[in-house]
Motif scaffolding. Sequence first.
Motif, PDB file in Angstrom:
ATOM      1  N   ASP A  20     -57.696  14.686  49.940  1.00 33.35           N
ATOM      2  CA  ASP A  20     -57.421  15.032  51.322  1.00 33.35           C
ATOM      3  C   ASP A  20     -58.637  14.576  52.146  1.00 33.35           C
ATOM      4  O   ASP A  20     -59.730  14.444  51.603  1.00 33.35           O
ATOM      5  CB  ASP A  20     -57.222  16.555  51.394  1.00 33.35           C
ATOM      6  N   THR A  61     -53.881  11.798  54.213  1.00 31.05           N
ATOM      7  CA  THR A  61     -54.179  12.719  55.304  1.00 31.05           C
ATOM      8  C   THR A  61     -52.961  12.941  56.196  1.00 31.05           C
ATOM      9  O   THR A  61     -52.197  12.017  56.440  1.00 31.05           O
ATOM     10  CB  THR A  61     -55.394  12.202  56.131  1.00 31.05           C
ATOM     11  N   CYS A  62     -52.784  14.180  56.634  1.00 24.07           N
ATOM     12  CA  CYS A  62     -51.701  14.509  57.575  1.00 24.07           C
ATOM     13  C   CYS A  62     -52.303  14.593  58.971  1.00 24.07           C
ATOM     14  O   CYS A  62     -53.245  15.360  59.192  1.00 24.07           O
ATOM     15  CB  CYS A  62     -51.058  15.851  57.207  1.00 24.07           C
ATOM     16  N   PRO A  64     -50.673  15.309  62.293  1.00 25.12           N
ATOM     17  CA  PRO A  64     -49.524  15.619  63.154  1.00 25.12           C
ATOM     18  C   PRO A  64     -49.818  15.417  64.646  1.00 25.12           C
ATOM     19  O   PRO A  64     -48.889  15.305  65.446  1.00 25.12           O
ATOM     20  CB  PRO A  64     -49.243  17.099  62.856  1.00 25.12           C
ATOM     21  N   THR A  99     -51.663   7.765  55.769  1.00 26.23           N
ATOM     22  CA  THR A  99     -51.623   8.695  56.899  1.00 26.23           C
ATOM     23  C   THR A  99     -50.193   9.107  57.212  1.00 26.23           C
ATOM     24  O   THR A  99     -49.342   8.246  57.463  1.00 26.23           O
ATOM     25  CB  THR A  99     -52.209   8.032  58.160  1.00 26.23           C
ATOM     26  N   CYS A 100     -49.928  10.392  57.197  1.00 24.41           N
ATOM     27  CA  CYS A 100     -48.644  10.894  57.691  1.00 24.41           C
ATOM     28  C   CYS A 100     -48.843  11.288  59.160  1.00 24.41           C
ATOM     29  O   CYS A 100     -49.657  12.144  59.462  1.00 24.41           O
ATOM     30  CB  CYS A 100     -48.176  12.102  56.883  1.00 24.41           C
ATOM     31  N   ARG A 104     -43.906  18.888  61.023  1.00 25.13           N
ATOM     32  CA  ARG A 104     -42.912  19.417  60.098  1.00 25.13           C
ATOM     33  C   ARG A 104     -41.474  19.199  60.595  1.00 25.13           C
ATOM     34  O   ARG A 104     -40.569  18.917  59.827  1.00 25.13           O
ATOM     35  CB  ARG A 104     -43.170  20.916  59.896  1.00 25.13           C
ATOM     36  N   CYS A 110     -43.246  12.047  53.973  1.00 24.61           N
ATOM     37  CA  CYS A 110     -44.653  11.854  53.620  1.00 24.61           C
ATOM     38  C   CYS A 110     -45.524  13.054  53.947  1.00 24.61           C
ATOM     39  O   CYS A 110     -46.680  13.106  53.542  1.00 24.61           O
ATOM     40  CB  CYS A 110     -45.201  10.587  54.265  1.00 24.61           C
ATOM     41  N   ILE A 111     -44.993  14.037  54.685  1.00 21.38           N
ATOM     42  CA  ILE A 111     -45.838  15.179  55.033  1.00 21.38           C
ATOM     43  C   ILE A 111     -46.039  16.047  53.783  1.00 21.38           C
ATOM     44  O   ILE A 111     -45.109  16.283  53.007  1.00 21.38           O
ATOM     45  CB  ILE A 111     -45.238  15.991  56.213  1.00 21.38           C
ATOM     46  N   LYS A 112     -47.276  16.480  53.558  1.00 22.41           N
ATOM     47  CA  LYS A 112     -47.528  17.373  52.419  1.00 22.41           C
ATOM     48  C   LYS A 112     -46.751  18.661  52.641  1.00 22.41           C
ATOM     49  O   LYS A 112     -46.658  19.106  53.786  1.00 22.41           O
ATOM     50  CB  LYS A 112     -49.023  17.681  52.311  1.00 22.41           C
ATOM     51  N   THR A 144     -48.365  19.530  46.681  1.00 29.80           N
ATOM     52  CA  THR A 144     -47.969  18.112  46.642  1.00 29.80           C
ATOM     53  C   THR A 144     -48.204  17.574  45.234  1.00 29.80           C
ATOM     54  O   THR A 144     -47.370  16.892  44.648  1.00 29.80           O
ATOM     55  CB  THR A 144     -48.841  17.258  47.607  1.00 29.80           C
TER      56      THR A 144
END
Length: 520
Positions: A20, A61-62, A64, A99-100, A104, A110-112, A144
Amino acid sequence: MSTDQRPTEEKKRSPAIFLDRDGTLIEDVGILDDPSKISLFPDTIASLLRLQKKYRLFVITCQPHISRGHLTMEQVHTVHNALDQQLSDAGVQIDSWYTCPHTREDNCDCIKPKSAFPLQATKDFNIDLTRSFMIGDHPYDVFTAEKEGVFGLYVLTGHGGKHLDELSPEKLVFHRLPDAADWILAYPTAQADLNKTISKGAEKIKEGGVVAIPTETVYGLAADVFQPEAIQRVFKIKGRPHFNPLIAHIADTKQIQTLSPTLPKKAKQLVEAYWPGPLTIVLPKLPTVPDIVTGGKPSVAIRMPNHPIARQVIEQAGTAVAAPSANLFTYTSPTTAQHVQEQLGDQCDLIIDGGACRIGVESTVISFVTDEPTILRPGGISKEQIEAVIGPVQQQMDKAQEESESPGMLPNHYAPKTKLEAYETLPESIELDEKIGIILLQPNGRSYAGPVEILSETGNLPEAAANFYAALRRLDQLGLDKMVTEYFPNRGIGIAVNNRLSKAAMGRAPLSNSDLPPPH
Ligand code: TXA
Ligand code: MG
């Protein structure tokens, strides 16, 4: 979904570490839209250099904020290029930055904790997920991993402390990235290696050996209660006086019968409420419990720890296990395997690394040998929690060792080598002295010339308690003139920490600001 990939040669299936980014490799600063805001943790590069000898490295990495319109993918790429440059200048190669950009609600793959990126790495880089690891500071990082047979390790940096409650007790947690790296390198087949080590530990205990085991409070130096010679070795390794009795650790409430003839009603209620957990009950002992365990007392202390590794070792050893904290007598208690290694490494038969202890201070000891239940040592279960179940209890005040019922209550316990001072409020005069280390419950807006340890960004008491001993040890290694800290709020686990603090500070009364020389 977006990836910045480097071409790679075809290789046979390699294991990987998925990392992460925010809170694991670098400070989590919220919206990271510019390379100037990157702040690598001090241990990141050294840890990655060690890991990459055996593993391909990926960052997942997420972000958002991209989907929310506060950040662009281009900005993230610029940050990743800069970070990649910084790492590769130090010799670290990251194979891909994933990268996501979604939230949500976007319902992406791809999002954890969804696993599109580990699966993509598998395809693009021929990764063997079953030999791979994921390290992150959010439960989703661990989740994940698990979905695809990857082993997940949780770090307490970044958000780690905040979400710890969401992670079940059998998951391993680590203070920092290097501790997680140590674990991976020591247990390359993860659960299989760990299981083997647990069985080996149980065997050694059966044979009369001494094994350091993790518990949720602190690491313990474990030996069979019913083998006096093994217990003798525990006392010797610790340099602990014989009048100071040990706690018998069990894995099943049925084992109480091997130690004590009775379980009073209130003790039973507490056991039902808080076992497994950081609560030790003192009961009249059976004659079969060796005197060396109880320091010649007619009572025995019993606890069922809430750590899967401790429980398995005890279960497989098939006996109650005495386990005082795995440190030299009077010194700061160990909350990682590295702490045990540093102090007692060459003296135990085995150290089992179960990561960082989640509670971080010792169990509460409560005695049922007289009519009135009495707390002998404050600890991981607070007086409030106890009284919620069994009503009012007594609290023993600290006394001199001769008269003390629980000799672990002596002053001058838990002490680091460097002088420690505990204050109600830190004096300003310490701010300019670079040879003074500071331990803070939470950031206080001041700046200090000396090294500072923040125990919890949000002042969360359980989180701060879990970091307390490790912070004390880190500062203790810096060759400082002294360390200073403030007492915790006197509630919940704060009471247990304050108890350790005043003992580590040589039992001194809280200093007032007038005790100090004026600022220079
Ligand atoms: O959290 C813990 O309890 C850790 C982990 C490893 O489980 N163990 C631990 O053990 O702190 P130790 O030996 O460092 O502390 C045992 C405490 C001491 O304060 C001792 O005096 C008290 O328990 N104790 C043990 N037997 C007792 C007895 N029969 N009567 C009164 N106090 C007793
Ligand atoms: Mg993170």
